[in-house]
Design a protein around this motif. Sequence first.
Motif, PDB file in Angstrom:
ATOM      1  N   UNK A 191       0.833  -1.206   0.000  1.00 10.91           N
ATOM      2  CA  UNK A 191       0.000   0.000   0.000  1.00 10.91           C
ATOM      3  C   UNK A 191       0.867   1.254   0.000  1.00 10.91           C
ATOM      4  N   UNK A 192       1.879   1.283   0.853  1.00 11.25           N
ATOM      5  CA  UNK A 192       2.773   2.445   0.904  1.00 11.25           C
ATOM      6  C   UNK A 192       3.465   2.657  -0.433  1.00 11.25           C
ATOM      7  N   UNK A 193       3.908   1.563  -1.041  1.00 16.94           N
ATOM      8  CA  UNK A 193       4.622   1.682  -2.309  1.00 16.94           C
ATOM      9  C   UNK A 193       3.712   2.162  -3.431  1.00 16.94           C
ATOM     10  N   UNK A 194       2.487   1.632  -3.494  1.00 12.39           N
ATOM     11  CA  UNK A 194       1.562   2.037  -4.558  1.00 12.39           C
ATOM     12  C   UNK A 194       1.065   3.458  -4.350  1.00 12.39           C
ATOM     13  N   UNK A 195       0.929   3.872  -3.089  1.00 13.54           N
ATOM     14  CA  UNK A 195       0.426   5.222  -2.809  1.00 13.54           C
ATOM     15  C   UNK A 195       1.431   6.307  -3.179  1.00 13.54           C
ATOM     16  N   UNK A 196       2.679   5.913  -3.462  1.00 17.39           N
ATOM     17  CA  UNK A 196       3.632   6.906  -3.965  1.00 17.39           C
ATOM     18  C   UNK A 196       3.230   7.386  -5.352  1.00 17.39           C
ATOM     19  N   UNK A 198       1.319   9.016  -8.310  1.00 16.57           N
ATOM     20  CA  UNK A 198       0.276  10.018  -8.573  1.00 16.57           C
ATOM     21  C   UNK A 198      -0.794   9.482  -9.518  1.00 16.57           C
ATOM     22  N   UNK A 199      -0.496   8.343 -10.172  1.00 21.52           N
ATOM     23  CA  UNK A 199      -1.384   7.787 -11.191  1.00 21.52           C
ATOM     24  C   UNK A 199      -2.409   6.832 -10.593  1.00 21.52           C
ATOM     25  N   UNK A 200      -1.959   5.954  -9.702  1.00 24.66           N
ATOM     26  CA  UNK A 200      -2.848   4.953  -9.129  1.00 24.66           C
ATOM     27  C   UNK A 200      -3.580   5.504  -7.908  1.00 24.66           C
ATOM     28  N   UNK A 201      -4.753   4.957  -7.649  1.00 21.75           N
ATOM     29  CA  UNK A 201      -5.531   5.380  -6.478  1.00 21.75           C
ATOM     30  C   UNK A 201      -6.170   4.143  -5.856  1.00 21.75           C
ATOM     31  N   UNK A 202      -5.876   3.925  -4.572  1.00 21.79           N
ATOM     32  CA  UNK A 202      -6.428   2.780  -3.864  1.00 21.79           C
ATOM     33  C   UNK A 202      -7.730   3.170  -3.173  1.00 21.79           C
ATOM     34  N   UNK A 203      -8.693   2.264  -3.167  1.00 25.99           N
ATOM     35  CA  UNK A 203      -9.909   2.473  -2.392  1.00 25.99           C
ATOM     36  C   UNK A 203      -9.513   2.525  -0.917  1.00 25.99           C
ATOM     37  N   UNK A 204     -10.008   3.514  -0.180  1.00 23.42           N
ATOM     38  CA  UNK A 204      -9.613   3.699   1.214  1.00 23.42           C
ATOM     39  C   UNK A 204     -10.076   2.531   2.078  1.00 23.42           C
ATOM     40  N   UNK A 205      -9.418   2.391   3.227  1.00 19.96           N
ATOM     41  CA  UNK A 205      -9.818   1.334   4.161  1.00 19.96           C
ATOM     42  C   UNK A 205     -11.247   1.547   4.636  1.00 19.96           C
ATOM     43  N   UNK A 206     -11.620   2.812   4.856  1.00 20.83           N
ATOM     44  CA  UNK A 206     -12.999   3.097   5.279  1.00 20.83           C
ATOM     45  C   UNK A 206     -13.975   2.703   4.171  1.00 20.83           C
ATOM     46  N   UNK A 207     -13.597   2.974   2.927  1.00 24.74           N
ATOM     47  CA  UNK A 207     -14.456   2.574   1.811  1.00 24.74           C
ATOM     48  C   UNK A 207     -14.616   1.070   1.730  1.00 24.74           C
ATOM     49  N   UNK A 208     -13.519   0.343   1.978  1.00 22.12           N
ATOM     50  CA  UNK A 208     -13.584  -1.128   1.976  1.00 22.12           C
ATOM     51  C   UNK A 208     -14.468  -1.624   3.119  1.00 22.12           C
TER      52      UNK A 208
END
Length: 769
Positions: A191-196, A198-208
Amino acid sequence: MPIETRPPVLLRFGVFEVDLRAGELRKQGKRIKLQEQPFQVLAVLLQRPGEVVTREELRSQNWPPDTFVDFDNSLNTAINKLREALGDSADNPRFIETLPRRGYRLIAPVTGVDGTTRGAGPGVSAAAPPSGRKMVVTVAIVVLAVGIAGALTWRARQARHLTERDTIVLGDFANSTGEPVFDGTLREGLSVQLEQSPFLSLVSEEGIHQTLRMMERPANTRLTPEIAREVCQRTSSAAALDGSIALIGTRYVLILKAVNCVNGDLLASTEAQANEKSRVLDALGKAASEMRRKLGESLSTLQKYNTPLEQATTPSLEALQAYTLGGKSGDFPTAIPFFQRAIQLDPNFAIAYDQLGGAYGSIGERALGVENTRKAFELRGRVSEMEKLNIEADYYFGVTGNLIEAQRSYVLGEQIYPREPGFCGGLGVIYMSIGQYESALKEHREVLRLLPHDSVAFRFVAYTYLLLDRVEDAAAAAREAREKGLDSALGPTAYLIAFYQNDASEMARQVTAAAGKTGEEDLLLALEADTAAYLGHLRRARELSRQASNSAKRAGEKEASAAYEAMAGLREGLFGNTAKGLEQTRMAMTPSSGRDVYYGFGLASAYAKNARATQRFVEGFEKGFLEDTDVQFNYLPTLRARLALIHSNPQQAIDSLGIAAPYELGLPAGGFYNWPNMYPVYVRGEAYLAARRGNEAAAEFQKILDHRGIVLNEPIGALAHLQLGRAYAMQGDTAKSRAAYQEFLMLWKDADLDIPILREAKAEYAKLQ
C-alpha cells in the motif's frame, strides 16, 4: 549421409515474427520485450502449432529437474506474461488456447521463411497455394484479417492500462510460508509503495469497510481474491490487486496479480524473489514498481516518485508488522504501544514517529505528540514524496502552528496527488482556521467525492455549510449521510444544526444518543453546557461542563477535558463572576496543556482584570509560539487588547486588533469544539464602547449576530445582543437600543437571577424606559 533437418529460425504468426536464434519477438518489425521463460514457452508452442503441448512437456523442456521452483505458479506466470506481450486473452484467445488440466495450444497459423504454413488450426491441414483471382481474394482476406487482428491487439493492450480516474481494491496477501510476520505486513508495505504513485488510487480502508458492511460481512473480513473482486465491483473500481508469498526451497517468491473486477481477466502480474527474509521488502518494492508500470503509469512519474520500500517505511519486517497492527487497532490509546514498538525496532522509522505523534496529540499528550512529530520531521528525507509532504504538513500544523507553511505542503500534495483525500482535507481545515469558508467547502466536497462512504467527510461538509449560514444545505448533507448509514460522526454537527434551527427536541435526541459512548459523549455534553449558558442557565451549564470534562478524562482525552473546564471558567468571567472564572481556569491548567487551554486561562485572567497574569500570558505566547498563525493573528491580539482595556487604553486595544482582521472569522481552536470563535470581533466591540464610539461598536457586535453559523451557542453570541443595545444607547438611538436589550432579556427570560451581567442589563434597560 542423411541431410539434417533443423527447425526454421524465423517464424511468423499473425502480426508477429519470432527469431528463435536471437531470442526476439517482433511486432511489425518492432521488438517487444519478453523475458526468457515466456519466450522459451512460446518457442515450444511454435514448433508444434495446432497441437496440444502438455504442462509436463513444457516443464521437461524449460524447467530442468534440479530447478527448485513452484512450477505451477512459474508456468502460469510465464503464460500470463506471454499473453500480455501478444495482447491475447484467456477467455477469448486468438493465439494461445488453454486446455484445462491438459496444457496449451498455439491456434494461429505459423509461417516459416520458406513460406510454408503449419498449424492452420486444430484438425485443419494447410491448403494448396491458391492461384489467379482466388489468390487475390485470399490476399485481401489475409490483409483484412491482419488489420483486424492488429486493431484487436491494440485495443486489448490499451484496455489493460488503467486511467487516472480508475481506482484499485488492494486485497490481502496469501501467505503459505507459515511465518506470521508476513500477515498484514506485506499488504501495508505494498500500500505504501503504490500510494507513492500520482497515477494509481487505492480504495480507502474506510471505503472497503463500508462496502463489507453492505455485503453483510465483518469489517475485518479477509480480502481473498473473490472478496476483493466483489468489493471492487461494488465500489465501481477497475481492478482488484492481490499478492502471494511462498517459500520455495530457501527462496521467498512473491507474486502480484491485478485482475479486471468485472470479468476476472488478468490485467497484469509480476513476480519477484528474495534469497532471505531480510530482502523480502526489497523484492516487494521492486514487484510493486513493475506493477505500476504494467498498469499504465508513465515512466517519468515512476522514476520520480519511487522511493525504495525499505527507505519509505523500514527495512525491518518486525517493525513494519508492529506499525501495521497499530494502524489496525481502531483507536489511538490502543495504537500507541504498537507504534512505540515499531520505533524501538527501527529508530529511523519516520512515518511511525509521525503516526505516534498524531496519536499522542489526539489523546491530549501534547508534549509527547510534539516530540514524536518533530522527530518524524527530522527524518523526512528518508521517506517517499507523499509521506514527506504529510509529515511536513503535520509538523507545521501541529508543532509550529505555521498555517502558511502547512498550506504550502497541502497545496503541493494536492497538485501531485489530486486523488489523495488527505491533502485536500488538510487544506480545507486550514481554510476553516483562517475563515476562508468557501475555499474550505470546495476542498471538503472534493474529499467527499473521493471518499463517498466516509462519515467524517460528510461531517466536514455539513459543518462548513453551517459556518457559511447555509443551514438548509447543512441539514441536507446530514440527511444524506443518515440515509446512507454514514452519520456515525455527525452527532455534534447535527446538534449544532438543530441549535441554529431552534430545534430543542433534536438537540436533546443527539445528547441522549451519545450518552455512554466513549469519545462521543463528552463533546455533546460540552455543547449542551454551552447552550445552557447561552440561555443564562449558568448553574446547569457548570454541571454539564463538569460531566463533559469527566467523560473526556475517562476516554483518555486530557486536552479536551481541560478545554471544557477552561471554557467554563471563561464563561464565568464573561458573565461577571470574575474571581470564580479565574479559579476555574487555573484548576484546568496542567503542565501539558496546549495553547487553546492556556488562551482560555489568559482570557479569564483578562476579564478578571488581573493585569499581571494577563501580561505573563502575553509574554509566554510571544516566546513560545513565534510561528503559530492562530496565536500571532488571533489569540495574542485579543489578549493584548484586553490588557490595554485593563489599563484603560481603548485606542491601543483597537490598534492591537488591527492584524487580526483577516483572520477574525476563522476557527482557531483545534477539533470540533470551537469555543473561541470571533473573540477578536467581540473584544474590538468592547474597545469601541470604552472609547465611546458607539457606531463602530455596533458594527462589531452586529458582525457577530450576522455570522450566527460561526458563533452558534458561544456565550458571546447571546452577549452580543446586550452589547449592541449598549452601543445603540451610546449613539442615542433609544428605539434600537431597547429592541436589542429586549432580544437579550428574552433569551435570558429563565436565566439564573444571580448572574452579575444579567442584573446590569436589567438596570440599564430600566433607564431606557
